[in-house]
Design an enzyme around this catalytic site. Structure first.
Site, short mmCIF file in Angstrom:
data_model
loop_
_atom_site.label_atom_id
_atom_site.label_comp_id
_atom_site.label_asym_id
_atom_site.label_seq_id
_atom_site.Cartn_x
_atom_site.Cartn_y
_atom_site.Cartn_z
N ARG A 92 -19.17 -55.52 -54.49
CA ARG A 92 -19.56 -56.64 -55.34
C ARG A 92 -18.99 -56.49 -56.74
NH1 ARG A 92 -24.30 -58.75 -53.37
NH2 ARG A 92 -25.08 -56.67 -52.93
N TYR A 93 -18.92 -55.26 -57.22
CA TYR A 93 -18.42 -54.97 -58.56
C TYR A 93 -17.15 -54.14 -58.44
CZ TYR A 93 -23.39 -55.88 -59.50
OH TYR A 93 -24.65 -56.42 -59.55
N ARG A 96 -17.60 -49.99 -57.98
CA ARG A 96 -18.54 -49.34 -57.06
C ARG A 96 -18.70 -50.15 -55.77
NH1 ARG A 96 -20.56 -51.61 -61.51
NH2 ARG A 96 -22.53 -52.75 -61.53
N CYS A 105 -35.30 -46.99 -41.53
CA CYS A 105 -36.02 -46.38 -42.64
C CYS A 105 -37.19 -45.60 -42.04
CB CYS A 105 -36.56 -47.44 -43.58
SG CYS A 105 -35.25 -48.44 -44.32
N CYS A 109 -40.94 -51.56 -45.70
CA CYS A 109 -41.64 -52.26 -46.77
C CYS A 109 -41.75 -53.73 -46.37
CB CYS A 109 -40.86 -52.13 -48.08
SG CYS A 109 -40.35 -50.44 -48.43
N CYS A 112 -39.09 -56.05 -47.96
CA CYS A 112 -37.72 -55.54 -47.94
C CYS A 112 -36.68 -56.66 -48.08
CB CYS A 112 -37.49 -54.80 -46.62
SG CYS A 112 -35.78 -54.23 -46.47
N ARG A 114 -33.65 -56.39 -47.27
CA ARG A 114 -32.74 -56.36 -46.10
C ARG A 114 -33.54 -56.40 -44.81
NH1 ARG A 114 -29.29 -52.21 -49.03
NH2 ARG A 114 -27.86 -53.53 -50.21
N ASP A 275 -36.96 -59.95 -54.53
CA ASP A 275 -35.89 -60.79 -53.98
C ASP A 275 -36.47 -61.88 -53.07
OD1 ASP A 275 -33.61 -59.54 -55.14
OD2 ASP A 275 -33.99 -57.82 -53.82
N ASP A 312 -31.69 -60.02 -58.83
CA ASP A 312 -30.42 -60.23 -58.15
C ASP A 312 -30.21 -61.72 -58.00
OD1 ASP A 312 -28.68 -57.97 -56.76
OD2 ASP A 312 -30.71 -57.21 -57.04
N LYS A 319 -26.52 -58.31 -60.08
CA LYS A 319 -27.78 -58.09 -60.80
C LYS A 319 -27.64 -58.59 -62.23
CE LYS A 319 -29.76 -54.10 -58.92
NZ LYS A 319 -28.98 -54.55 -57.82
S1 SF4 Z 1 -36.89 -51.77 -49.15
FE1 SF4 Z 1 -36.07 -52.05 -47.07
S2 SF4 Z 1 -34.29 -50.69 -46.97
FE2 SF4 Z 1 -35.54 -50.02 -48.72
S3 SF4 Z 1 -36.94 -48.43 -47.88
FE3 SF4 Z 1 -38.05 -50.38 -47.81
S4 SF4 Z 1 -37.63 -51.13 -45.72
FE4 SF4 Z 1 -36.08 -49.58 -46.14
#
Ligand code: SF4
Length: 361
Positions: A92-93, A96, A105, A109, A112, A114, A275, A312, A319
């Site tokens: 994206r940049y 990096r 994971c 979360c 999340c 993603r 997000d 974002d 960002k």
């Molecule tokens: S935010 Fe998403 S990618 Fe990051 S630790 Fe939590 S579940 Fe995993």
């Protein structure tokens, strides 16, 4: 509650562990079928089941509200796909890239960003061929100074595989920094073994570890010991926190979290506005609330404890700092009929009082 020895992965297991009521089982099974669920023993132990608003449960126990997609929410809220030239890379940049090695994971979360890309049922890791292509891409782009290992959680890899990957990246002359984004030291601190810490260090590049944690209770004695092992090995750490409604959207909790990071020798780095991931409206604050909290934080804790509040930009535009701003152009000030100071600024101090900064001579 008796100690739970395994990671909980479905509504039946959550009900057996007392994390949800039995009558919620069917509704939450639908959520679990849509978005991955995993709650590690370290997290189960942290949840206060007597508190219906427990901030740890709110982050990891599924909620029926996740099935409601709100306007603006999208499957790829930060626009990874738009900047992915080869599988596993997001560029994206200019200086990096993200290298997404795994799609799993230790714990999932509920907010999340993603969530449509991580979890069982998604590809579990880059294939060997895709990994070689990603490395070739990094080799071919000499402007890439920093590689950010993300995912999923890169510390789900074995120490042996992680060490190989670190060595492959450090062997690329222009890659000087390898940053690892992880939640493992908090959600499964036992994974931070001596072998894992050794795998993080590599000759030829500097490793940085960015820890994702959102509530001070996450920094248990075991989590602190895991972070200490990393920092003691000479690896600097920074923090990432998502601002979450009902979890950390008050200044007392945020202050305690930022102080805890600094006590662990982790520099607060980002406070993310949530997000626009699907089904996460119930966990999102407004941008104005985030700015207000940042103002209050500035009045309460030292600069060492201040993260940057960021969002974002949807569509993959990167960002951006989200304020608040402490400096603004003062409107012209007239004194005794004369234009006194066109170039003055208004500056807000840590108490919220406004001052004029003197004009240039
Ligand atoms: S935010 Fe998403 S990618 Fe990051 S630790 Fe939590 S579940 Fe995993």
């Amino acid at each position: 509650m008796t100690a739970i020895a395994k990671t909980l992965r479905n509504a039946a297991e959550l009900a057996d562990a007392g994390l949800i009521a039995r009558q919620q089982r069917d509704a939450l099974e639908q959520v679990a079928a849509r978005y991955a669920v995993a709650i590690t023993p370290a997290l189960t132990e942290l949840v206060d089941t007597a508190d219906p608003d427990d901030p740890i449960a709110r982050q990891f126990v599924p909620d029926a509200a996740e099935l409601v997609v709100s306007p603006g929410e999208t499957a790829d809220p930060i626009g990874d796909h738009a900047h992915s030239p080869v599988e596993g890379i997001v560029h994206r940049y200019p200086d990096r890239v993200l290298l997404k090695l795994v799609h799993v994971c230790a714990a999932y979360c509920r907010f999340c960003f993603r969530r449509e890309m991580v979890g069982p049922g998604k590809a579990s890791a880059l294939s060997e061929g895709a990994y070689e292509n990603a490395l070739a891409y990094i080799r071919a782009h000499s402007g890439i100074w920093e590689v950010i290992l993300t995912g999923g959680d890169p510390l789900m890899l074995s120490p042996r595989r992680l060490a190989e990957i670190m060595a492959d990246l450090a062997a690329i002359g222009h890659v000087r920094i390898i940053r690892i984004h992880t939640r493992v030291p908090v959600v499964e601190p036992g994974r931070i073994s001596a072998e894992m810490v050794a795998a993080l260090r590599v000759a030829g590049a500097a490793t940085w570890v960015a820890l994702h944690a959102n509530h001070p209770r996450e920094l248990t004695a075991n989590a602190r010991a895991a972070c200490a092992a990393i920092v003691d090995a000479g690896i600097p750490m920074v923090s990432q926190t998502v601002l979450l409604r009902g979890v950390n959207d008050d200044e007392v909790t945020l202050e305690a979290l930022m102080r805890a990071f600094v006590e662990c020798r982790i520099k607060p780095y980002y406070l993310h506005h949530g997000d626009l991931a699907p089904g996460t409206l119930h966990l999102r604050t407004t941008i104005e609330q985030g700015q207000q909290l940042m103002r209050r934080l500035r009045g309460r804790v030292s600069g060492l404890c201040q993260p940057e509040f960021v969002l974002d930009i949807p569509g993959g535009h990167g960002k951006s700092p989200a304020g608040p701003s402490y400096l603004s152009q003062a409107s012209s000030v007239f004194e005794e009929g004369e234009l006194e100071a066109e170039t003055r600024y208004r500056v807000v101090d840590y108490c919220g009082d406004v001052h004029l900064y003197p004009p240039a001579p």
